[in-house]
Design a protein around this motif. Structure first.
Motif, PDB file in Angstrom:
ATOM      1  N   ARG A 125       0.830  -1.210   0.000  1.00 23.38           N
ATOM      2  CA  ARG A 125       0.000   0.000   0.000  1.00 23.38           C
ATOM      3  C   ARG A 125       0.863   1.259   0.000  1.00 23.38           C
ATOM      4  NH1 ARG A 125      -5.104   0.199   1.722  1.00 23.38           N
ATOM      5  NH2 ARG A 125      -4.704   1.924   3.164  1.00 23.38           N
ATOM      6  N   MET A 126       1.984   1.191   0.663  1.00 20.97           N
ATOM      7  CA  MET A 126       2.871   2.341   0.767  1.00 20.97           C
ATOM      8  C   MET A 126       3.536   2.678  -0.563  1.00 20.97           C
ATOM      9  SD  MET A 126       6.202   2.797   3.259  1.00 20.97           S
ATOM     10  CE  MET A 126       7.363   1.849   2.258  1.00 20.97           C
ATOM     11  N   CYS A 127       3.937   1.648  -1.297  1.00 21.70           N
ATOM     12  CA  CYS A 127       4.777   1.847  -2.473  1.00 21.70           C
ATOM     13  C   CYS A 127       4.038   1.778  -3.805  1.00 21.70           C
ATOM     14  CB  CYS A 127       5.895   0.806  -2.491  1.00 21.70           C
ATOM     15  SG  CYS A 127       7.017   0.881  -1.089  1.00 21.70           S
ATOM     16  N   CYS A 128       3.006   0.945  -3.886  1.00 21.55           N
ATOM     17  CA  CYS A 128       2.297   0.718  -5.154  1.00 21.55           C
ATOM     18  C   CYS A 128       3.307   0.358  -6.245  1.00 21.55           C
ATOM     19  CB  CYS A 128       1.451   1.941  -5.524  1.00 21.55           C
ATOM     20  SG  CYS A 128       0.128   2.279  -4.336  1.00 21.55           S
ATOM     21  N   GLU A 129       3.398   1.146  -7.330  1.00 21.68           N
ATOM     22  CA  GLU A 129       4.272   0.787  -8.459  1.00 21.68           C
ATOM     23  C   GLU A 129       5.751   0.900  -8.137  1.00 21.68           C
ATOM     24  OE1 GLU A 129       3.295   5.217  -9.215  1.00 21.68           O
ATOM     25  OE2 GLU A 129       2.398   3.464  -8.242  1.00 21.68           O
TER      26      GLU A 129
END
Length: 462
Positions: A125-129
Motif C-alpha cells: 500500500r505504501m509503495c504501489c508501483e
C-alpha cells in the motif's frame, strides 16, 4: 533517534532528511551523491536529537517524510540551526488525527496486528508501483524494533503538545494510501504552499531535492554566457563528443534516419553526427537559446532546433538515435527522463550518451562550497539497465594541466562547468585563495574529468 550521515564531505550545505516509521538509511541511498552532505534521521523510539554534528553548516535543507514530518516539527524548533528551506512530504505535523493525519483507528489496528504478513501488505500500500525499487533498498529493521517505534510514536503524539514548525512547502501524493491525501490537504490548508503529485506514499525523493539544488535558470545563463568561449576552451568536451560518436556501432550507419540530440551546446557532437549520418533528419535541443545561432549556422538543412528543458519537452516523434554529450548530469529527474525518452525510441532504436560520474574533477571538489550531484558509476549503470538494454557502459579519464590556479578557474568559467558567472568575482577570488592554501608548493596544476559512455537499445517487449 538515530542520525546517520550517508554523505559527509564537509561542504557548506546539508540535506537533513527525517525518514518515516520503520526506515533506516537504505531507501535513501540515492541521496548519497546529491552534491552536499546528507544526514538521515530515523527510529523515533526516542526523540533525543543531537544538533552538534550540524552546527558548522551554513545552509540546511530539511526534508521530512511520513511520520518524519511530525518528528522534525517536534525536535527542530528553537534549535538555532541555519535552516534555509523545509519540505514536508506525505505527512503532517499532527501525525495521527481523524481529519489531518492517519485516522486513529487505522493507526491502532496497524499497531495491534503488526506481523510479517501485515507488514508486507503495508509496504504494498505504501509503495504501489515503486515496490520493486523499495525492495532493492529494503530497511534492515527487525519486527520488535518496528513495534517499539510505532508504539512510541503513538504515545508521544498523545502526550506531547502539537508541534509548530515553519514549512516552506508540503508535497502531497494524490494516491497516498497511508496518510490520506484529503487529510493532508486539511492539515496544510492556509498555512503552507502545497504541491500535489500523482504518487503513492513512497516514491523517489531525489528529484525533489535536486530541484532546490540545480537551478535551471542559473544553468541556462551560465552556459549561455559561456557560449562564445566554449568552442575554444571546451577541449575535453570536444574529445568526449568525438569519442561518443565513435562508440556508436558502425552496423547502425544505414538504419538511422531520424536523430534527436539533447543538450547540443555549440554543436560539438552535432557536427560529428551530421558528418556520419548526412542523410538523416535532426531535431537538436538545448536549454540555452544562445546555442540556436551555432546550430542553424551549420551547412546542413535537415535539422530543427528545439529550445527548452529536455526534461519537460514532449518531443512527439520516434527516433532511431537519441544522443547526448555531457548534459544529463544537470537533470533533476534522470530516471523520469529515461523512462519517458525510451518511448521516443523506435523498436530498433539506440540511445548514446556521455555524462560524468562521482569522482569527476576531484582536484577541486574539496575546494568548492557545493558539489555537483553526480551519480555513482554503479547506480547510473543500474538505472540505464532498468530502462534499456545496455551494450556499452565504459568510463574513461582525461587530465588537463594548467600553469596557475587562475587559468584553471578561467577554464571552468569559460566552459560553464561549475555555473560560475562572470559577475561572481568574489567567488573566484575565494576559490583561488583556497586553492593556493591547499595546494601550495605543488608543481603541477591538474583537472581530471571522468566521463562515462553509454550505448543502449530499446528493451524488447515480452
Amino acid at each position: 533517534m538515530i542520525q546517520t550521515f550517508i554523505s559527509r564531505r564537509h561542504t557548506d550545505d546539508l540535506i537533513l532528511l527525517f525518514a518515516g516509521w520503520g526506515m533506516d538509511t537504505h531507501p535513501f541511498a540515492c541521496l548519497s551523491h546529491i552534491g552536499c552532505d546528507c544526514c538521515v534521521c530515523y527510529d523515533y523510539t526516542d526523540l533525543n536529537f543531537d544538533t552538534t554534528p550540524f552546527l558548522d553548516y551554513k545552509n540546511i535543507e530539511v526534508y521530512a517524510w511520513s511520520f518524519g514530518v511530525w518528528a522534525a516539527a517536534t525536535v527542530l524548533p528553537d534549535k538555532g540551526l541555519p535552516i534555509r528551506h523545509a519540505t514536508a512530504i506525505n505527512g503532517t505535523e499532527c501525525g495521527i488525527d481523524i481529519e489531518k493525519g492517519i485516522p486513529p483507528e487505522i493507526f491502532r489496528a496497524t499497531l495491534e496486528h503488526l506481523n510479517e504478513a501485515s507488514l508486507k501488505k503495508f509496504y504494498r500500500r505504501m509503495c504501489c508501483e515503486h515496490l520493486d525499487d523499495f525492495k532493492e533498498a529494503f530497511p534492515e529493521r527487525d519486527m520488535n524494533s518496528l513495534y517499539d517505534e510505532l508504539r512510541a510514536i503513538g504515545e508521544n503524539i498523545t502526550l506531547l503538545p502539537r508541534p509548530r514548525f515553519r514549512w516552506d512547502k508540503a508535497i502531497i501524493g494524490t494516491r497516498d494510501l497511508i496518510f490520506p491525501a484529503k487529510n493532508q490537504v486539511n492539515a496544510w490548508e492556509g498555512t503552507t504552499v502545497v504541491q500535489e503529485l500523482d504518487e503513492p506514499h513512497f516514491f523517489h525523493f531525489r528529484p525533489i531535492v535536486l530541484e532546490n539544488r540545480l537551478d535551471k535558470a542559473t544553468i541556462k545563463n551560465s552556459f549561455g554566457n559561456a557560449a562564445s568561449t566554449y568552442e575554444r576552451e571546451g577541449l575535453i568536451q570536444s574529445r568526449i563528443a568525438r569519442q561518443l560518436n565513435d562508440k556508436i556501432p558502425s552496423r547502425l550507419n544505414k538504419c538511422i534516419d531520424n536523430i534527436l540530440e539533447i543538450g547540443c551546446g555549440t554543436g560539438k557532437l552535432t557536427r560529428c553526427l551530421i558528418d556520419r549520418f548526412p542523410d538523416a533528419r535532426f531535431t537538436i535541443n538545448d536549454l540555452s537559446p544562445e546555442m540556436k545561432d551555432y546550430i542553424t549556422a551549420l551547412p546542413f538543412k535537415q535539422l530543427s532546433f528545439r529550445e527548452g528543458d529536455a526534461e519537460k519537452i514532449d518531443f512527439n516523434e520516434t527516433y532511431h538515435l537519441i544522443a547526448s554529450a555531457s548534459t544529463i548530469q544537470w537533470f533533476t529527474d534522470l530516471e523520469g527522463f529515461l523512462k519517458r525518452i525510451s518511448g521516443n525510441l523506435s523498436d530498433t532504436g539506440t540511445i548514446a550518451v556521455s555524462t560524468f560520474v562521482a569522482g569527476n574533477l576531484p582536484e577541486i571538489q574539496s575546494l568548492m562550497t557545493a558539489e555537483m550531484p553526480y551519480w555513482g558509476y554503479a547506480d547510473l549503470k543500474r538505472l540505464f539497465e532498468k530502462h534499456f538494454r545496455v551494450e556499452l557502459f565504459e568510463q574513461e579519464e582525461y587530465t588537463l594541466r594548467f600553469d596557475t590556479p587562475v587559468e584553471l578557474l578561467r577554464h571552468l568559467k569559460n566552459t560553464g562547468v561549475t555555473g560560475i558567472s562572470g559577475h561572481s568575482r568574489q567567488k573566484g577570488f575565494d576559490f583561488i585563495k583556497r586553492y593556493r592554501k591547499t595546494f601550495d608548493g605543488k608543481k603541477e596544476i591538474t583537472l581530471t574529468y571522468r566521463p562515462v559512455y553509454i550505448v543502449a537499445h530499446k528493451k524488447t517487449q515480452i
